[in-house]
Design an enzyme around this catalytic site. Structure first.
Site, mmCIF file in Angstrom:
data_model
loop_
_atom_site.group_PDB
_atom_site.id
_atom_site.type_symbol
_atom_site.label_atom_id
_atom_site.label_comp_id
_atom_site.label_asym_id
_atom_site.label_seq_id
_atom_site.Cartn_x
_atom_site.Cartn_y
_atom_site.Cartn_z
ATOM 1 N N SER A 124 0.839 -1.285 0.103
ATOM 2 C CA SER A 124 -0.005 -0.140 -0.033
ATOM 3 C C SER A 124 0.783 1.245 -0.081
ATOM 4 O O SER A 124 1.964 1.274 0.455
ATOM 5 C CB SER A 124 -0.971 -0.218 1.248
ATOM 6 O OG SER A 124 -1.499 1.254 1.604
ATOM 7 N N TYR A 149 -1.787 -0.985 10.986
ATOM 8 C CA TYR A 149 -2.209 -1.584 9.750
ATOM 9 C C TYR A 149 -1.057 -1.446 8.716
ATOM 10 O O TYR A 149 -0.406 -1.996 8.000
ATOM 11 C CB TYR A 149 -3.455 -1.205 9.214
ATOM 12 C CG TYR A 149 -3.535 -1.083 7.641
ATOM 13 C CD1 TYR A 149 -3.792 -2.438 6.871
ATOM 14 C CD2 TYR A 149 -3.361 -0.016 7.024
ATOM 15 C CE1 TYR A 149 -3.939 -2.321 5.649
ATOM 16 C CE2 TYR A 149 -3.464 -0.035 5.471
ATOM 17 C CZ TYR A 149 -3.599 -1.351 4.865
ATOM 18 O OH TYR A 149 -3.742 -1.145 3.548
ATOM 19 N N LYS A 153 2.161 -3.546 6.507
ATOM 20 C CA LYS A 153 2.441 -3.434 4.933
ATOM 21 C C LYS A 153 4.015 -3.330 4.995
ATOM 22 O O LYS A 153 4.672 -4.053 4.129
ATOM 23 C CB LYS A 153 1.963 -2.467 4.154
ATOM 24 C CG LYS A 153 0.178 -2.825 4.331
ATOM 25 C CD LYS A 153 -0.104 -3.962 3.519
ATOM 26 C CE LYS A 153 -1.627 -4.472 3.327
ATOM 27 N NZ LYS A 153 -1.798 -5.819 3.011
HETATM 28 C C1 UD1 Z 1 -6.444 4.110 3.799
HETATM 29 C C2 UD1 Z 1 -4.968 3.773 4.022
HETATM 30 C C3 UD1 Z 1 -4.695 2.921 2.766
HETATM 31 C C4 UD1 Z 1 -5.721 1.493 2.880
HETATM 32 C C5 UD1 Z 1 -7.002 2.100 2.855
HETATM 33 C C6 UD1 Z 1 -7.837 0.706 2.976
HETATM 34 C C7 UD1 Z 1 -3.469 5.276 4.911
HETATM 35 C C8 UD1 Z 1 -2.833 6.530 4.510
HETATM 36 N N1 UD1 Z 1 -4.299 4.788 3.755
HETATM 37 O O1 UD1 Z 1 -6.618 4.933 2.535
HETATM 38 O O2 UD1 Z 1 -3.316 2.345 2.893
HETATM 39 O O3 UD1 Z 1 -5.351 0.733 1.818
HETATM 40 O O4 UD1 Z 1 -7.357 3.063 3.880
HETATM 41 O O5 UD1 Z 1 -8.760 0.759 3.830
HETATM 42 O O6 UD1 Z 1 -3.475 4.629 6.036
HETATM 43 N N2 UD1 Z 1 -13.057 10.412 3.896
HETATM 44 C C9 UD1 Z 1 -13.984 11.357 4.154
HETATM 45 N N3 UD1 Z 1 -15.229 10.764 4.520
HETATM 46 C C10 UD1 Z 1 -15.244 9.347 4.696
HETATM 47 C C11 UD1 Z 1 -14.230 8.565 4.366
HETATM 48 C C12 UD1 Z 1 -13.283 9.173 3.969
HETATM 49 O O7 UD1 Z 1 -14.079 12.443 3.858
HETATM 50 O O8 UD1 Z 1 -16.375 9.259 5.083
HETATM 51 C C13 UD1 Z 1 -11.605 10.989 3.405
HETATM 52 C C14 UD1 Z 1 -10.640 10.786 4.411
HETATM 53 O O9 UD1 Z 1 -10.536 11.722 5.240
HETATM 54 C C15 UD1 Z 1 -9.437 10.909 2.987
HETATM 55 C C16 UD1 Z 1 -10.062 10.440 1.986
HETATM 56 O O10 UD1 Z 1 -11.606 10.485 1.866
HETATM 57 O O11 UD1 Z 1 -9.199 12.278 2.879
HETATM 58 C C17 UD1 Z 1 -9.948 8.906 1.502
HETATM 59 O O12 UD1 Z 1 -10.237 8.073 2.289
HETATM 60 P P1 UD1 Z 1 -10.065 6.587 2.431
HETATM 61 O O13 UD1 Z 1 -11.086 6.172 1.566
HETATM 62 O O14 UD1 Z 1 -10.476 5.982 4.207
HETATM 63 O O15 UD1 Z 1 -8.737 6.003 2.047
HETATM 64 P P2 UD1 Z 1 -7.248 6.360 2.937
HETATM 65 O O16 UD1 Z 1 -7.308 6.800 3.992
HETATM 66 O O17 UD1 Z 1 -6.746 7.288 1.567
#
Ligand code: UD1
Length: 342
Positions: A124, A149, A153
């Site tokens: 990842s 987590y 990785k």
């Molecule tokens: C995270 C992990 C990634 C992992 C993935 C799988 C990190 C940095 N990244 O990705 O390695 O493979 O999870 O679960 O650890 N968001 C919102 N509202 C929501 C959900 C998300 O605003 O309800 C925003 C988050 O704050 C973020 C973006 O969307 O800025 C992406 O979030 P998400 O889809 O959870 O992925 P990552 O955190 O990038």
């Protein structure tokens, strides 16, 4: 070539089974259904017309796995099976270390025992943490992980590298995924989050479907053009194809101790707000959302440089953010129109 796909009923695993089949490989699915459902196998059959061999085995069960290896005589392994919830890993670190490291050790030991030479690992972009410069290349330094987590990785990558360098009869690639989204265009397989989705796109599709009332956008005061975080969102079928390319590369290399890592991303960053507006435009609907405080541990901005995988594996992302979000919504609609997948 016969390929063991651990976690083959999961989100990325199931899409990879389709791509392996289309490329002429014989995938064998192994899954404990901890975070996936047996009904996924029906979706795979509808897409490919094939019933794939399935083992309901836990990768922690060394003897059970050993029996599968002895019976099937694999040519390669793609190892997806792992726990992946960042927040849960903070609450239950031992469970994450035990499962994500223990299962890898079992598989590598069995690859040695049964002389399975080709190994692809699901890593990842989390290994880069908050990068100092963008886009991130494979030589961008890894940073201390921000969650157990993420640490699993990074440690798994090191374990595989050390194992390969020990002149084990195994060659390997770790693929560092950016943010996989979307679903198979047929809408026969897709993401099946258990409970409240932690990731952005499944949460969006559930809000659009009326399953959840409102999307919380975590933070709009970041140092980015629109104040929301930036990610590299990659369509899951593009990501699945990268695994086929990785296997091809490992299989044809002459290097005895071949180990390498590749970023798998589109090379483009999109903000959370851009994802929301693109979803609305492409699917002709409005999303209920509000800005909420930042989510602890979130990286502000990350996207890949994908030159290495383009040139060395001849792989490139083909699908756009709009296609990914259209496929994700088609899949969500399919889930609502039919009996739940069991
Ligand atoms: C995270 C992990 C990634 C992992 C993935 C799988 C990190 C940095 N990244 O990705 O390695 O493979 O999870 O679960 O650890 N968001 C919102 N509202 C929501 C959900 C998300 O605003 O309800 C925003 C988050 O704050 C973020 C973006 O969307 O800025 C992406 O979030 P998400 O889809 O959870 O992925 P990552 O955190 O990038």
């Amino acid at each position: 070539m016969k390929i063991l796909v651990t976690g083959g009923a999961g989100f990325i695993g199931s899409h990879t089974v389709v791509e392996l089949h289309d490329a002429g490989y014989q995938p064998v699915v192994l899954d404990n259904f901890y975070n996936s459902k047996p009904g996924v196998m029906d979706g795979l059959e509808k897409i490919t017309g094939k019933k794939f061999p399935l083992y309901q085995t836990d990768c922690n069960d060394f003897d059970g796995l050993d029996a599968v290896f002895a019976k099937e005589q694999f040519d390669g392994v793609i190892h997806f099976a792992a726990y992946k919830a960042v927040g849960e890993s903070v609450e239950q670190p031992l469970m994450y270390y035990q499962n994500n490291l223990g299962t890898l050790l079992n598989l590598l030991e069995l690859c040695r025992k049964h002389r399975v030479r080709n190994f692809v690992f699901s890593s990842s972009c989390t290994v880069y943490g908050e990068p100092d410069s963008l886009p991130v290349t494979e030589s961008t330094p890894r940073k201390p992980a921000t969650s157990p987590y993420g640490n699993t990785k990074s440690i798994c990558e090191d374990i595989i590298r050390d194992f390969v360098l020990s002149k084990a009869p195994v060659r390997a690639i770790s693929l560092r995924y950016f943010n996989p989204i979307g679903a198979h265009p047929s809408a026969e397989i897709g993401e099946l989050p258990l409970g409240v989705p932690g990731n952005l796109v499944p949460y969006i599709t559930q809000v659009a479907a009326g399953i959840r009332g409102k999307l919380s956008v975590f933070g709009n005061d970041y140092d980015t053009p629109d104040g929301t975080c930036i990610r590299d969102f990659i369509h899951v079928t593009d990501l699945a194809k990268a695994h086929v390319k990785a296997l091809e590369k490992i299989n044809k290399t002459d290097e005895a101790s071949y180990y390498d890592v590749f970023n798998v991303g589109t090379g483009q960053g999109h903000s959370v707000l851009e994802v929301i507006t693109t979803f609305e435009q492409v699917n002709h609907l409005r999303l209920n959302y509000s800005f909420e405080p930042r989510r602890p541990g979130d990286v502000i901005k990350i996207y890949a440089q994908s030159d290495k995988i383009n040139s060395e594996l001849n792989w490139k992302a083909e699908k756009t953010l709009a296609e990914s979000l259209s496929d994700a919504w088609r899949w969500q609609q399919k889930l609502m129109s039919e009996a739940p997948i069991s």
